[in-house]
Every structure is written in C-alpha cells, then in structure tokens.
Design an enzyme around this catalytic site. Structure first.
Site, mmCIF file in Angstrom:
data_model
loop_
_atom_site.group_PDB
_atom_site.id
_atom_site.type_symbol
_atom_site.label_atom_id
_atom_site.label_comp_id
_atom_site.label_asym_id
_atom_site.label_seq_id
_atom_site.Cartn_x
_atom_site.Cartn_y
_atom_site.Cartn_z
ATOM 1 N N CYS A 45 0.832 -1.208 0.000
ATOM 2 C CA CYS A 45 0.000 0.000 0.000
ATOM 3 C C CYS A 45 0.865 1.256 0.000
ATOM 4 C CB CYS A 45 -0.921 0.025 1.216
ATOM 5 S SG CYS A 45 -2.078 -1.350 1.256
HETATM 6 C C1 BEZ Z 1 0.501 -4.606 1.805
HETATM 7 O O1 BEZ Z 1 0.090 -3.502 1.483
HETATM 8 O O2 BEZ Z 1 1.673 -4.911 1.703
HETATM 9 C C2 BEZ Z 1 -0.454 -5.652 2.318
HETATM 10 C C3 BEZ Z 1 -1.621 -5.271 2.948
HETATM 11 C C4 BEZ Z 1 -2.475 -6.245 3.441
HETATM 12 C C5 BEZ Z 1 -2.148 -7.586 3.281
HETATM 13 C C6 BEZ Z 1 -0.992 -7.949 2.610
HETATM 14 C C7 BEZ Z 1 -0.128 -6.983 2.126
#
Ligand code: BEZ
Length: 211
Positions: A45
């Site tokens: 994210c």
């Molecule tokens: C991420 O943004 O890296 C992420 C968010 C939720 C679950 C897995 C990865």
C-alpha cells in the site's frame, strides 16, 4: 448487488484527510478514480500511494480526481502519510477516506469475506463525468496495481467518449485506434475525413484522433 460497468457510482458522504467528501459533488464535471487499499502501514500500500501521488500531473492533465479509501482512521492516515513521503519520495496529494465503519467498502463490494472479513481488497473504479462506472478492477492484497495501466485505460475511455473510437490489444497512447461498430461508414466519412483502413468491414483502423 455488485456494481457493474455502466451503473451509476453509488453516492456517499464520508470524512477524508481533506475534509468531508460528498462523492457526487466531488466528481462533478470531472473523471474520478476511487480506489481502496487494505491497510495503512503495510508495504505494498505504501508503494501504491506514493506512486499515485507522483502521477498527480498525469491525472490532472486528463481531468481526473483521485480518491483513496481504507478502513483505517483519519489519525492513522496522517501518521502514515509521513512514511509515504519519506520512503516513496512523494507526499500524499489526494484525499484518503477513513471508512472506519466499512460503509463505502460494502457499497462498492470492496470487502471480499473469503479473502479478509474486515479489510478491503485492492478495488479500483474509474468513473466518468456522467457519474457512471467505466472500469472496475480487483486485485488481492499481495499484488500492487499498475497505475500506469490505469492512465492507459483512462486515455482509451476518454478517446471513446470523445471520438467514438476503441483501442486494440496492447494499445498505447499515440497508436492507431478502431472505429467503434456503432458508427456506420456514412457517419465515419464525416467523423474521419482522412479515411480509414478497412481490414474487414468490422475492423476499421484510423490514426488516433488528436484533441
Ligand atoms: C501490503 O500492502 O503490503 C499488504 C496489505 C495487506 C495484506 C498484505 C499486504
């Protein structure tokens, strides 16, 4: 019921990092991208939001307003924004909705219970100035989206809206396009005075219209 391409994007009122957003007022006269990310302070994210911020001028050039969403709180958005700037080299420059009750996420089917009961998947909607959904994509939490591809699709959608042309496989901005089947040859003569290459009666190629 799922939101489908061609449907009116559901309206909502929700707090964001840039104040209260009344979604239909926010869209008014523009194109919009509404996208969810699963959670603040997570690696994928962080990269997605930083890159989207870097594309500010590209979205502006196309008359597109960008709006992010997660189920995190406003205070968490503010803290995380500093990390995005520090690690991705670009500060957040678009509003992030704090959908703590999951109200908008549920309206837009951004929560897929068999993936996660509370967090949103990576949903993205492109919405036209008519407030209709033009594109929807859904990615799992572990796969970051390609925001250059989102710009490419917006270019295609805007060409269709303005010039009644479609874009072929792997098309990139500047390449030849296709006259949509709904345009008869009679009408096409006016719209495309330079003519077209007729590969088949249903496959009529023209240079990409400008402007
Ligand atoms: C991420 O943004 O890296 C992420 C968010 C939720 C679950 C897995 C990865």
């Amino acid at each position: 019921m799922a939101i489908l391409i061609g449907d009116t994007a559901p309206d909502f009122t929700l707090e964001s990092t840039e104040g209260t957003i009344h979604f239909h007022d926010f869209i008014e006269g523009s194109w919009a991208v509404l996208f969810s990310h699963p959670k603040n302070y997570t690696p994928v994210c962080t990269t997605e939001l930083g890159y989207t911020a870097k594309l500010k001028d590209e979205f502006a050039k196309r008359g597109v307003k960008v709006l992010g969403l997660s189920v995190d709180k406003i205070e968490d958005h503010a803290g995380w924004a500093k990390d995005i700037e520090e690690t991705q080299g670009s500060a957040l420059n678009f509003p992030l909705l704090a959908d703590t009750q999951g109200e908008v996420a549920r309206k837009y089917d951004m929560i897929h219970p068999n993936a996660d009961n509370t967090l949103t998947v990576r949903s993205l909607f492109v919405i036209g100035p008519d407030k209709k959904v033009k594109l929807k994509i859904e990615y799992p939490a572990s796969t970051g989206r390609n925001f250059d591809e989102i710009l490419r699709v917006i270019d295609s959608l805007q060409l269709t809206a303005k010039h009644q042309v479609a874009t072929p496989v792997n098309w990139m901005n500047g390449e030849d396009v296709i006259i949509v089947p709904a345009v008869s040859n009679e009408v096409a003569k006016d719209k495309f005075p330079g003519g077209w290459k007729e590969v088949k009666p249903y496959l009529r190629i023209v240079p990409q219209p400008q402007g």
